[in-house]
Design an enzyme around this catalytic site. Structure first.
Site, PDB file in Angstrom:
ATOM      1  N   CYS A  78       0.219  -2.630  -4.813  1.00  0.00           N
ATOM      2  CA  CYS A  78      -0.190  -2.222  -5.647  1.00  0.00           C
ATOM      3  C   CYS A  78       1.595  -2.168  -6.557  1.00  0.00           C
ATOM      4  CB  CYS A  78      -0.224  -0.664  -5.544  1.00  0.00           C
ATOM      5  SG  CYS A  78      -0.535   0.629  -6.812  1.00  0.00           S
ATOM      6  N   HIS A 171      -4.546  -0.266  -2.798  1.00  0.00           N
ATOM      7  CA  HIS A 171      -3.939   0.129  -1.074  1.00  0.00           C
ATOM      8  C   HIS A 171      -4.982   0.309   0.530  1.00  0.00           C
ATOM      9  CE1 HIS A 171      -0.670   2.230  -3.103  1.00  0.00           C
ATOM     10  NE2 HIS A 171      -1.017   2.912  -4.123  1.00  0.00           N
ATOM     11  N   GLU A 173      -3.674   0.281   2.886  1.00  0.00           N
ATOM     12  CA  GLU A 173      -3.284   0.767   4.463  1.00  0.00           C
ATOM     13  C   GLU A 173      -3.547   2.576   4.410  1.00  0.00           C
ATOM     14  OE1 GLU A 173      -1.649   0.138   0.788  1.00  0.00           O
ATOM     15  OE2 GLU A 173      -0.176   1.965   0.531  1.00  0.00           O
TER      16      GLU A 173
HETATM   17  N1  GLN Z   1       2.794   2.796 -11.377  1.00  0.00           N
HETATM   18  C1  GLN Z   1       3.564   2.019 -10.046  1.00  0.00           C
HETATM   19  C2  GLN Z   1       4.346   1.948 -11.125  1.00  0.00           C
HETATM   20  O1  GLN Z   1       4.090   0.914 -11.873  1.00  0.00           O
HETATM   21  C3  GLN Z   1       2.065   2.001  -8.913  1.00  0.00           C
HETATM   22  C4  GLN Z   1       1.793   3.020  -8.213  1.00  0.00           C
HETATM   23  C5  GLN Z   1       1.418   2.388  -6.817  1.00  0.00           C
HETATM   24  O2  GLN Z   1       2.033   1.734  -5.794  1.00  0.00           O
HETATM   25  N2  GLN Z   1       1.139   2.878  -6.166  1.00  0.00           N
HETATM   26  O3  GLN Z   1       5.010   0.476  -9.993  1.00  0.00           O
END
Ligand code: GLN
Length: 211
Positions: A78, A171, A173
């Site tokens: 992410c 994610h 995890e």
């Molecule tokens: N929206 C976040 C970003 O732009 C990422 C979200 C996440 O890691 N769950 O950094």
């Protein structure tokens, strides 16, 4: 084998727990010296703009670039995927441009903060991956050396690998999914010990990076 988890911000504890669940020692990484002796590194989810500032403040930018250049695996989830992308849609400066992709942050919009999906990930085999997406990015463009590991039903790319760099929009995890961490541990073991008699040199595909 010890695998580091960048522990400046975000969901790093869950990655440490997942490493523990597969019998790998997870190490918190907060400063450059913490990278010494690690076989791999995980960049967790969180907020990439905050991570950008903390990576700079703790002097971790070049040490992580060098760590990745050594061929050790680096896995971003992410926000971690955003941190690794060479290009961020909308023109933000890249953070650790190790992965030849263009990423779009918050690609699912405000109306869809989070959702879950089951994804087929051939390299992991077996049952589909239960993927948790939270204000997630997607990959808009992949470079020639990038393998697509998973897509949503609509075709959008949500997991990729380029040599020793692996990244997911979601994610694993947070869903009790250990197979990505096992993949990274296998890559780390191969990096540590390329295998006598296999004819492989330590970093056969290592490319030199312009700095
Ligand atoms: N929206 C976040 C970003 O732009 C990422 C979200 C996440 O890691 N769950 O950094």
């Amino acid at each position: 084998m010890r695998i580091g988890v960048l522990a400046l911000q975000g969901a790093f504890r869950e990655h440490l727990d997942t490493l523990g669940a597969i019998g790998v020692e997870g190490v918190r990484v907060r400063e450059p010296a913490d990278l010494d002796g690690l076989s791999g590194l995980i960049l967790p989810g969180g907020e990439s703009t905050t991570m950008r500032g903390l990576i700079e403040r703790w002097g971790l930018r070049q040490p992580i670039m060098d760590f990745a250049d050594s061929g050790a695996p680096v896995f971003g989830t992410c926000a971690g995927m955003i941190v690794l992308s060479r290009e961020i849609a909308g023109g933000e400066e890249p953070i650790l441009p190790l992965l030849d992709v263009t990423v779009e942050r918050n690609a699912f919009g405000r109306q869809l903060e989070s959702f879950e999906a089951d994804l087929d990930v051939d390299v992991l085999g077996g049952t589909p991956v239960h993927a948790v997406f939270i204000r997630a990015p997607i990959i808009e463009r992949t470079g020639l050396g990038v393998d697509v590991l998973a897509r949503l039903d609509d075709g959008r790319i949500v997991a990729v690998r380029e040599r020793n760099i692996v990244a997911t929009s979601f994610h694993p995890e947070l869903a009790g999914e250990t197979r990505f961490h096992r993949l990274v541990a296998t890559m780390a073991a191969e990096h540590d010990d390329p295998g006598e008699g296999s004819g492989r040199r330590p970093h056969p595909t290592r490319r030199t990076r312009a700095r």
